[in-house]
Structures are given as structure tokens and as C-alpha cells.
Write an enzyme that holds these catalytic residues in place. Structure first.
Site, PDB file in Angstrom:
ATOM      1  N   LYS A 121       0.022   4.251  -0.232  1.00 45.64           N
ATOM      2  CA  LYS A 121      -0.667   5.406   0.371  1.00 45.64           C
ATOM      3  C   LYS A 121      -0.521   6.631  -0.534  1.00 45.64           C
ATOM      4  O   LYS A 121      -0.420   6.481  -1.749  1.00 45.64           O
ATOM      5  CB  LYS A 121      -0.141   5.671   1.786  1.00 45.64           C
ATOM      6  CG  LYS A 121      -0.097   4.401   2.636  1.00 45.64           C
ATOM      7  CD  LYS A 121       0.107   4.678   4.076  1.00 45.64           C
ATOM      8  CE  LYS A 121       0.253   3.367   4.815  1.00 45.64           C
ATOM      9  NZ  LYS A 121       0.183   3.515   6.241  1.00 45.64           N
ATOM     10  N   SER A 137       3.908  -2.495  10.183  1.00 40.13           N
ATOM     11  CA  SER A 137       5.368  -2.475  10.382  1.00 40.13           C
ATOM     12  C   SER A 137       6.055  -3.781   9.972  1.00 40.13           C
ATOM     13  O   SER A 137       7.023  -4.191  10.604  1.00 40.13           O
ATOM     14  CB  SER A 137       5.700  -2.117  11.841  1.00 40.13           C
ATOM     15  OG  SER A 137       5.248  -0.801  12.122  1.00 40.13           O
ATOM     16  N   GLY A 155       2.941  -1.287   4.233  1.00 46.07           N
ATOM     17  CA  GLY A 155       2.907   0.132   3.892  1.00 46.07           C
ATOM     18  C   GLY A 155       4.291   0.630   3.510  1.00 46.07           C
ATOM     19  O   GLY A 155       4.761   0.450   2.385  1.00 46.07           O
ATOM     20  N   ASN A 193       0.864  -1.184   0.000  1.00 46.67           N
ATOM     21  CA  ASN A 193       0.000   0.000   0.000  1.00 46.67           C
ATOM     22  C   ASN A 193       0.899   1.232   0.000  1.00 46.67           C
ATOM     23  O   ASN A 193       1.515   1.550   1.012  1.00 46.67           O
ATOM     24  CB  ASN A 193      -0.884  -0.037   1.258  1.00 46.67           C
ATOM     25  CG  ASN A 193      -1.676   1.238   1.461  1.00 46.67           C
ATOM     26  OD1 ASN A 193      -1.786   2.067   0.552  1.00 46.67           O
ATOM     27  ND2 ASN A 193      -2.236   1.400   2.647  1.00 46.67           N
ATOM     28  N   HIS A 246      -9.303   0.696   5.129  1.00 46.93           N
ATOM     29  CA  HIS A 246      -8.025   0.920   5.811  1.00 46.93           C
ATOM     30  C   HIS A 246      -8.264   1.836   7.009  1.00 46.93           C
ATOM     31  O   HIS A 246      -9.089   2.748   6.948  1.00 46.93           O
ATOM     32  CB  HIS A 246      -7.023   1.549   4.833  1.00 46.93           C
ATOM     33  CG  HIS A 246      -5.625   1.558   5.366  1.00 46.93           C
ATOM     34  ND1 HIS A 246      -5.204   2.488   6.285  1.00 46.93           N
ATOM     35  CD2 HIS A 246      -4.573   0.745   5.143  1.00 46.93           C
ATOM     36  CE1 HIS A 246      -3.938   2.234   6.595  1.00 46.93           C
ATOM     37  NE2 HIS A 246      -3.528   1.185   5.906  1.00 46.93           N
ATOM     38  N   GLU A 292      -6.708   4.254   8.098  1.00 45.57           N
ATOM     39  CA  GLU A 292      -6.527   5.687   7.832  1.00 45.57           C
ATOM     40  C   GLU A 292      -7.777   6.286   7.195  1.00 45.57           C
ATOM     41  O   GLU A 292      -8.042   7.480   7.343  1.00 45.57           O
ATOM     42  CB  GLU A 292      -5.282   5.901   6.954  1.00 45.57           C
ATOM     43  CG  GLU A 292      -4.015   5.673   7.773  1.00 45.57           C
ATOM     44  CD  GLU A 292      -2.795   5.273   6.969  1.00 45.57           C
ATOM     45  OE1 GLU A 292      -2.801   5.404   5.730  1.00 45.57           O
ATOM     46  OE2 GLU A 292      -1.817   4.816   7.596  1.00 45.57           O
ATOM     47  N   GLY A 347       2.876   1.933  10.683  1.00 48.16           N
ATOM     48  CA  GLY A 347       3.834   3.030  10.526  1.00 48.16           C
ATOM     49  C   GLY A 347       4.579   3.396  11.798  1.00 48.16           C
ATOM     50  O   GLY A 347       5.215   4.453  11.859  1.00 48.16           O
ATOM     51  N   GLU A 370      -4.860  -5.419  10.687  1.00 47.76           N
ATOM     52  CA  GLU A 370      -3.863  -4.377  10.885  1.00 47.76           C
ATOM     53  C   GLU A 370      -4.135  -3.634  12.199  1.00 47.76           C
ATOM     54  O   GLU A 370      -4.986  -2.724  12.230  1.00 47.76           O
ATOM     55  CB  GLU A 370      -3.912  -3.366   9.736  1.00 47.76           C
ATOM     56  CG  GLU A 370      -3.637  -3.957   8.381  1.00 47.76           C
ATOM     57  CD  GLU A 370      -3.100  -2.910   7.417  1.00 47.76           C
ATOM     58  OE1 GLU A 370      -2.009  -3.142   6.877  1.00 47.76           O
ATOM     59  OE2 GLU A 370      -3.752  -1.873   7.235  1.00 47.76           O
TER      60      GLU A 370
END
Ligand code: PEP
Length: 261
Positions: free
Chosen positions: A23, A223, A244, A21, A108, A110, A184, A178
Site C-alpha cells: 500500500k 488479515s 497487506g 501489498n 483493490h 481501497e 486491516g 478480499e
């Protein structure tokens, strides 16, 4: 059915998937990395693992041309639930498919946090993805506060039943677990925590979707990097990774996939 690949990774009989991903990162220059990923996806890796890269929508068309012939799949990071209409700035699943996408990430964390997406909206996006012929990668995961309060399995169960529509199957749906606090941050759950949640997801999928639920891939995300991929990807009911930061560089992304060699 359970199987163990020659390198000792458990595959549960399912073909693993490593998905990236990107992003909101990457201009056209970043497509060089995709070119290197395509070159590095050699016969040995192709035999062992599926690769999917989800660049920003702006790069979708160019990415699908670059990946053409390499068998690296290209997907999107989100879609609108409707096929077309007065939705300024949004992109439908049909439009993404038209540009060469074969998959789309939905729900997701986010987007759940930054765009206040609900389980019902994620479910509608998932259905839109299927209508367009895309595989949906449905993300679920608890916040740190929810984990600290002992609510992880309850949260995961509600997200799973609320976000995944009836009709989910092994070919059209992938679940990505996740933990929000691992995305991250460089932090990862313990092996026991990953095994507990993946086991609970598998049970819930099998209860609801029977054989299809036993065949759906469950990815771990948060991560993942080359240095921890071996350890995480061999855990039971971990059928791959959603990556990510480490998916932006071919050397890292291929380094993670290499756990399945
Ligand atoms: C993600 O955003 O889906 C993700 C897993 O990010 P990272 O690998 O950077 O933690």
C-alpha cells in the site's frame, strides 16, 4: 485435477502464490525487508510457492533490482487503463513493466472505495495490464453491510463478471477474494465462509473460461498472518494469499509463505 502437497495443504494442482501489498507504506529503507525476503526465499520455498511483492510505485525500480535473481516477483498496486497521454499523476502498465514489474493489482477495495473505481474501469485496467505483459491480480469482495444482507455471492458474481475481461487465463490473471470488512481489521471470515465464496468463484471461472478458469489461482486476502495462514491456506480452492500489513516485514511474509513448505 486435485493434489495435496506433502504438508497436507490442498494445492488443487495449482502452484500457490503469496502476494504482498505494501500500500502507501515504505521509503527506501523498507527495501531492506525486500532484501530479507529475497534471501529467505530459499530453494525449499521456491519449489513450493510463488512470491510477489507490490511496493509503492516510488520503490518499483529499486525493488526490481533488489529482487533480481531471487525469483521474488515485483508488482504494482494499480495502473492507468491508457498506455500514455495527458493523465497527470497516473502511471501506465507499460511504464510499470519498464521499471521491472511483472504483475499489477487492479480493483483493490481501497481504490474501488477511495477512487470510485467501477467494474468497467477495473476491467479496462486489467486489459491494459495484459497489453503490457503484466499479470493482473483482480480484487473482489463484499462489504460488511452486503454480507449482513445476505448479498455476498451476488456481489462477488457481479464483480467477477464485470471486472474480469474476456481472454482471462491462468497465466495472465489471478483473482483475489478480499472481504472488505476483513482488510486491516484483524477479523477473518469463518472457514465455511471462505470455502463458500472460493467455491462460487471457481464455478463461475470454470463456467466462463473452461480449462483456463479451472487453472486460475484464487487468493484469499484479509488479515492473513503467520498464525492463521496454515488454517486458511489449506482450504479448498484457496490457492494462496494477498497480504497487506503482514507483508511489510520479511519475517511475517515469509512466515505466511512457510505454510507451503
Ligand atoms: C489488503 O489490503 O489487500 C489486505 C489483505 O490487507 P491486510 O492483510 O492488512 O488485511
Amino acid at each position: 485435477m486435485s493434489a495435496t502437497s506433502t504438508n497436507g495443504l490442498r494445492t488443487n494442482g495449482l502452484r500457490p502464490l503469496v502476494a504482498g501489498n505494501w500500500k502507501m507504506n515504505g521509503s527506501r529503507r523498507a527495501l531492506r525487508e525486500l532484501g530479507m525476503m529475497s534471501e529467505g526465499y530459499d530453494a525449499g520455498l521456491r519449489a513450493a510457492v510463488d512470491l510477489l511483492v507490490c511496493p509503492p510505485a516510488t520503490l518499483m525500480q529499486a525493488a526490481s533490482v533488489i529482487a533480481l535473481g531471487s525469483r521474488v516477483a515485483v508488482g504494482a498496486q494499480d495502473c492507468h487503463a491508457e498506455e500514455a497521454g495527458a493523465f497527470t499523476g497516473d502511471i501506465s502498465a507499460a511504464m510499470l513493466a519498464d521499471l521491472g514489474a511483472t504483475a499489477v493489482i487492479v480493483g483493490h477495495s481501497e481504490r474501488r472505495a477511495g477512487h470510485r473505481e467501477t467494474n468497467a474501469q477495473v476491467r479496462a485496467k486489467c486489459e491494459a495490464a495484459w497489453r503490457a505483459g503484466l499479470m493482473a491480480v483482480v480484487c473482489i469482495g463484499e462489504t460488511e453491510r452486503e454480507r449482513d444482507a445476505g448479498k455476498t455471492l451476488g456481489v462477488i458474481g457481479r464483480q467477477l463478471s464485470g471486472s474480469v475481461p474476456d481472454g482471462a487465463g491462468a497465466a495472465n490473471t489471478v483473482i483475489a477474494y478480499e472481504p472488505v470488512w476483513a482488510i486491516g481489521t484483524g477479523r477473518t471470515p469463518s472457514n465455511e465462509q471462505i470455502v463458500e465464496v472460493h467455491g462460487a468463484i471457481r464455478k463461475a471461472l470454470a463456467r466462463r473460461f473452461k480449462a483456463e478458469g479451472r487453472g486460475m489461482r484464487i487468493l484469499y486476502g484479509g488479515s492473513v498472518k503467520p498464525s492463521n495462514a496454515d488454517e486458511i491456506l489449506k482450504l479448498p480452492e484457496v490457492n494462496g494469499a494477498l497480504v497487506g500489513g503482514a507483508s511489510l516485514k520479511a519475517v511475517d511474509f515469509l512466515g505466511i509463505a512457510a505454510a507451503y513448505r
